[in-house]
Design a protein around this motif. Structure first.
Motif, PDB file in Angstrom:
ATOM      1  N   ALA A 168      29.690  38.791  48.498  1.00  0.00           N
ATOM      2  CA  ALA A 168      29.803  38.955  46.930  1.00  0.00           C
ATOM      3  C   ALA A 168      30.973  37.992  46.715  1.00  0.00           C
ATOM      4  N   VAL A 169      31.893  37.845  47.392  1.00  0.00           N
ATOM      5  CA  VAL A 169      33.126  36.878  47.262  1.00  0.00           C
ATOM      6  C   VAL A 169      32.919  35.653  48.234  1.00  0.00           C
ATOM      7  N   THR A 170      32.742  34.407  47.506  1.00  0.00           N
ATOM      8  CA  THR A 170      32.631  33.244  48.191  1.00  0.00           C
ATOM      9  C   THR A 170      33.451  32.194  48.092  1.00  0.00           C
ATOM     10  N   SER A 171      34.531  32.419  46.984  1.00  0.00           N
ATOM     11  CA  SER A 171      35.494  31.427  46.587  1.00  0.00           C
ATOM     12  C   SER A 171      37.049  32.030  46.645  1.00  0.00           C
ATOM     13  N   GLU A 172      37.881  31.091  46.893  1.00  0.00           N
ATOM     14  CA  GLU A 172      39.234  31.449  47.024  1.00  0.00           C
ATOM     15  C   GLU A 172      39.803  32.057  45.937  1.00  0.00           C
ATOM     16  N   PRO A 173      39.399  31.358  44.356  1.00  0.00           N
ATOM     17  CA  PRO A 173      40.108  31.769  43.127  1.00  0.00           C
ATOM     18  C   PRO A 173      39.593  33.072  42.905  1.00  0.00           C
ATOM     19  N   VAL A 174      38.276  33.631  43.224  1.00  0.00           N
ATOM     20  CA  VAL A 174      37.667  34.839  42.902  1.00  0.00           C
ATOM     21  C   VAL A 174      38.535  35.750  43.689  1.00  0.00           C
ATOM     22  N   ALA A 175      38.599  35.600  44.911  1.00  0.00           N
ATOM     23  CA  ALA A 175      39.148  36.359  46.063  1.00  0.00           C
ATOM     24  C   ALA A 175      40.690  36.515  45.660  1.00  0.00           C
ATOM     25  N   ALA A 176      41.374  35.519  45.007  1.00  0.00           N
ATOM     26  CA  ALA A 176      42.768  35.719  44.769  1.00  0.00           C
ATOM     27  C   ALA A 176      42.965  36.653  43.404  1.00  0.00           C
ATOM     28  N   ALA A 177      42.033  36.530  42.617  1.00  0.00           N
ATOM     29  CA  ALA A 177      42.189  37.320  41.340  1.00  0.00           C
ATOM     30  C   ALA A 177      41.914  38.854  41.707  1.00  0.00           C
ATOM     31  N   LEU A 178      41.051  39.132  42.633  1.00  0.00           N
ATOM     32  CA  LEU A 178      40.621  40.397  42.891  1.00  0.00           C
ATOM     33  C   LEU A 178      42.081  41.107  43.918  1.00  0.00           C
ATOM     34  N   VAL A 179      42.630  40.232  44.504  1.00  0.00           N
ATOM     35  CA  VAL A 179      43.813  40.619  45.103  1.00  0.00           C
ATOM     36  C   VAL A 179      45.036  40.831  44.364  1.00  0.00           C
ATOM     37  N   THR A 180      44.976  40.137  43.201  1.00  0.00           N
ATOM     38  CA  THR A 180      46.007  40.207  42.507  1.00  0.00           C
ATOM     39  C   THR A 180      45.969  41.443  41.426  1.00  0.00           C
ATOM     40  N   VAL A 181      45.050  41.481  40.672  1.00  0.00           N
ATOM     41  CA  VAL A 181      44.926  42.590  39.347  1.00  0.00           C
ATOM     42  C   VAL A 181      44.767  44.117  40.029  1.00  0.00           C
ATOM     43  N   PRO A 182      45.679  44.828  39.613  1.00  0.00           N
ATOM     44  CA  PRO A 182      45.665  46.422  40.053  1.00  0.00           C
ATOM     45  C   PRO A 182      44.405  47.182  39.261  1.00  0.00           C
ATOM     46  N   ARG A 183      43.334  46.967  40.106  1.00  0.00           N
ATOM     47  CA  ARG A 183      42.305  47.692  39.557  1.00  0.00           C
ATOM     48  C   ARG A 183      42.569  49.317  39.201  1.00  0.00           C
ATOM     49  N   HIS A 184      43.269  49.912  39.969  1.00  0.00           N
ATOM     50  CA  HIS A 184      43.670  51.310  39.876  1.00  0.00           C
ATOM     51  C   HIS A 184      44.180  51.738  38.438  1.00  0.00           C
ATOM     52  N   LEU A 185      44.819  50.587  37.783  1.00  0.00           N
ATOM     53  CA  LEU A 185      45.453  50.686  36.416  1.00  0.00           C
ATOM     54  C   LEU A 185      44.259  50.707  35.329  1.00  0.00           C
ATOM     55  N   PHE A 186      43.272  50.459  35.701  1.00  0.00           N
ATOM     56  CA  PHE A 186      41.933  50.440  34.723  1.00  0.00           C
ATOM     57  C   PHE A 186      41.000  51.531  35.030  1.00  0.00           C
ATOM     58  N   ALA A 187      41.496  52.378  36.165  1.00  0.00           N
ATOM     59  CA  ALA A 187      40.488  53.407  36.836  1.00  0.00           C
ATOM     60  C   ALA A 187      41.507  54.714  36.572  1.00  0.00           C
ATOM     61  N   LEU A 188      41.809  55.163  35.051  1.00  0.00           N
ATOM     62  CA  LEU A 188      42.763  56.325  35.095  1.00  0.00           C
ATOM     63  C   LEU A 188      42.301  57.498  35.460  1.00  0.00           C
ATOM     64  N   GLY A 189      43.212  58.268  36.102  1.00  0.00           N
ATOM     65  CA  GLY A 189      42.566  59.616  36.767  1.00  0.00           C
ATOM     66  C   GLY A 189      41.797  59.609  38.058  1.00  0.00           C
ATOM     67  N   GLU A 190      41.402  58.392  38.506  1.00  0.00           N
ATOM     68  CA  GLU A 190      40.715  58.389  39.670  1.00  0.00           C
ATOM     69  C   GLU A 190      41.775  58.037  41.059  1.00  0.00           C
ATOM     70  N   PRO A 191      41.402  58.721  41.953  1.00  0.00           N
ATOM     71  CA  PRO A 191      41.995  58.373  43.160  1.00  0.00           C
ATOM     72  C   PRO A 191      42.048  56.944  43.533  1.00  0.00           C
ATOM     73  N   LEU A 192      43.101  56.501  44.219  1.00  0.00           N
ATOM     74  CA  LEU A 192      43.099  55.169  44.517  1.00  0.00           C
ATOM     75  C   LEU A 192      41.908  54.641  45.619  1.00  0.00           C
ATOM     76  N   GLU A 193      41.652  55.415  46.273  1.00  0.00           N
ATOM     77  CA  GLU A 193      40.174  54.997  47.185  1.00  0.00           C
ATOM     78  C   GLU A 193      39.160  54.975  46.271  1.00  0.00           C
ATOM     79  N   ALA A 194      38.754  55.644  45.335  1.00  0.00           N
ATOM     80  CA  ALA A 194      37.794  55.520  44.448  1.00  0.00           C
ATOM     81  C   ALA A 194      37.874  54.257  43.576  1.00  0.00           C
ATOM     82  N   ALA A 195      39.213  53.945  43.168  1.00  0.00           N
ATOM     83  CA  ALA A 195      39.384  52.703  42.324  1.00  0.00           C
ATOM     84  C   ALA A 195      39.020  51.505  43.140  1.00  0.00           C
ATOM     85  N   TYR A 196      39.427  51.578  44.357  1.00  0.00           N
ATOM     86  CA  TYR A 196      39.107  50.420  45.268  1.00  0.00           C
ATOM     87  C   TYR A 196      37.792  50.541  46.155  1.00  0.00           C
TER      88      TYR A 196
END
Length: 402
Positions: A28-56
């Protein structure tokens, strides 16, 4: 890997890194820019009320809002499909990007990709979702993203043209505003519904039409507003229905109901069953009169239908007869052989036609990416073929096979 002594931020960072590793393994990830974005953005802050494991979780979507009947109105898409769409888009620093359908997280990923010199606009029709997206983006440090409350059917002309338009809701059509607001060398990535199934397609301009660069299987919450569309459900019997995009009046519904009680005809193709998502796209764009046949698990358990119908299967109909795809183990093929079950007075004819399609796909098109998909706006000065044509409100989809 997490340990008992890690704080929440460290645990989230560890889970993000693990998610990206899994997405790489899934291609699903084949390029470094997309990988870097996914590593950087805190997905759990957009998954309010969800466990960290579910967010990621790499392959799980999270519902953000439901209507009164429990139907999902907005969701945080699975990281897998978001990564695939970003790879399809090939976003570069400095680009201007319109996101159709807000949630916040995907817009933050796009902001990482366009950088400080780029521009990200996200539009949604739901005021609750817009407010939530703005709050989440601000909390995550991405308040440079402009979130607009509007019907996405009209795009956001004030910030056009866009180098990329990424649609994160299921679309039945491509409205003229999206094409008009796309730059000459731009690209639209859109989950487009075609004859009852959805494929996320990356389109680029070629003269007056849009031509696919890539496509993949996907599923999204449907578009709201003036671009919304509802399929027609045609009940045939208890637990049995056809689902169609066109008006159901063109089907001989009473005759098809009678066909359900007729003896079942079996025909086998001698061809391998493989890549069902590609096969379904081929079938649905090569059948003269097609619908998606659905039946309950109870009827399958009784032996009245093949298991393929529980999630919907392309059915070829003719008058009061129909045929649909099935499979059986085959040691010589080394997997499964495709075949057909048919019912009705013309069962032999519709079964033979269906088997010929299965054989043609297996011999000529059994691979990833064999379809060429074009979107032809009504304003385009382009002749439309009679085959592989799917008419829409604002134009037509043309699917040909290479």
């Amino acid at each position: 890997m997490t340990t008992p002594h890690m704080d929440a931020a460290d645990i989230a960072a560890s889970l993000r890194a693990a998610m990206v590793r899994e997405l790489r393994e899934m291609d699903a990830v084949t390029s470094e820019p997309v990988a870097a974005a996914l590593v950087t953005v805190p997905r759990h802050l957009f998954a309010l009320g969800e466990p960290l494991e579910a967010a990621y979780a790499a392959n799980s979507a999270l519902v953000i809002k439901r209507d009164g009947s429990g139907l999902a109105l907005s969701s945080l898409s699975a990281a897998h499909i978001q990564a695939v769409m970003l790879e399809q888009a090939e976003i570069e620093p400095g680009m201007r990007v319109l996101e159709v359908g807000s949630g916040g997280y995907n817009a933050a990923l796009i902001q990482e990709l366009v950088g400080a010199e780029g521009k990200v606009v996200s539009v949604d029709i739901d005021p609750d979702i817009v407010e939530r997206a703005r709050d989440c983006l601000k909390a995550a440090g991405y308040d440079r993203v402009e979130v607009v409350l509007a019907d996405a059917e009209n795009g956001v002309p004030e910030e056009a043209p866009y180098d990329r338009i990424i649609v994160t809701a299921g679309a039945w059509d491509i409205p003229p505003a999206w094409v008009d607001q796309l730059s000459e060398a731009g690209r639209i990535v859109v989950p487009l519904r075609m004859e009852g199934l959805t494929r996320t397609i990356a389109f680029e301009r070629s003269g007056d039409v849009l031509v696919s660069r890539s496509y993949c299987l996907s599923g999204f919450v449907p578009m709201q507003g003036s671009g919304s569309f509802s399929e027609h459900v045609v009940p045939l019997a208890e637990g049995v229905a056809l689902r169609v995009d066109e008006e159901p009046q063109r089907f001989d519904i009473e005759a098809l109901r009678q066909a359900l009680d007729s003896p079942r005809l079996e025909r086998w193709s001698g061809a391998a069953f493989d890549l069902p998502d590609e096969l379904e796209l081929f079938l649905l764009t090569n059948m003269p009169q097609v619908a998606m046949l659905h039946a309950s698990e109870e009827l399958v358990a009784q032996g009245r239908f093949a298991p393929s119908v529980t999630r919907g299967v392309p059915a070829l109909t003719r008058g009061g007869s129909f045929a649909y795809r099935t499979k059986r183990p085959d040691e010589e093929i080394g997997g499964f052989e495709s075949g057909v079950f048919a019912h009705g007075p013309e069962a032999e004819a519709v079964a033979a036609e269906y088997v010929e399609l299965l054989q043609r796909w297996a011999s000529d098109h059994r691979r990833r990416g064999a379809a060429r998909i074009q979107y032809v706006p009504k304003t385009a000065r382009t002749a439309l073929p009679s085959r592989g044509l799917i008419r829409k409100r604002h134009g037509a989809v043309v699917v040909s096979w290479l």
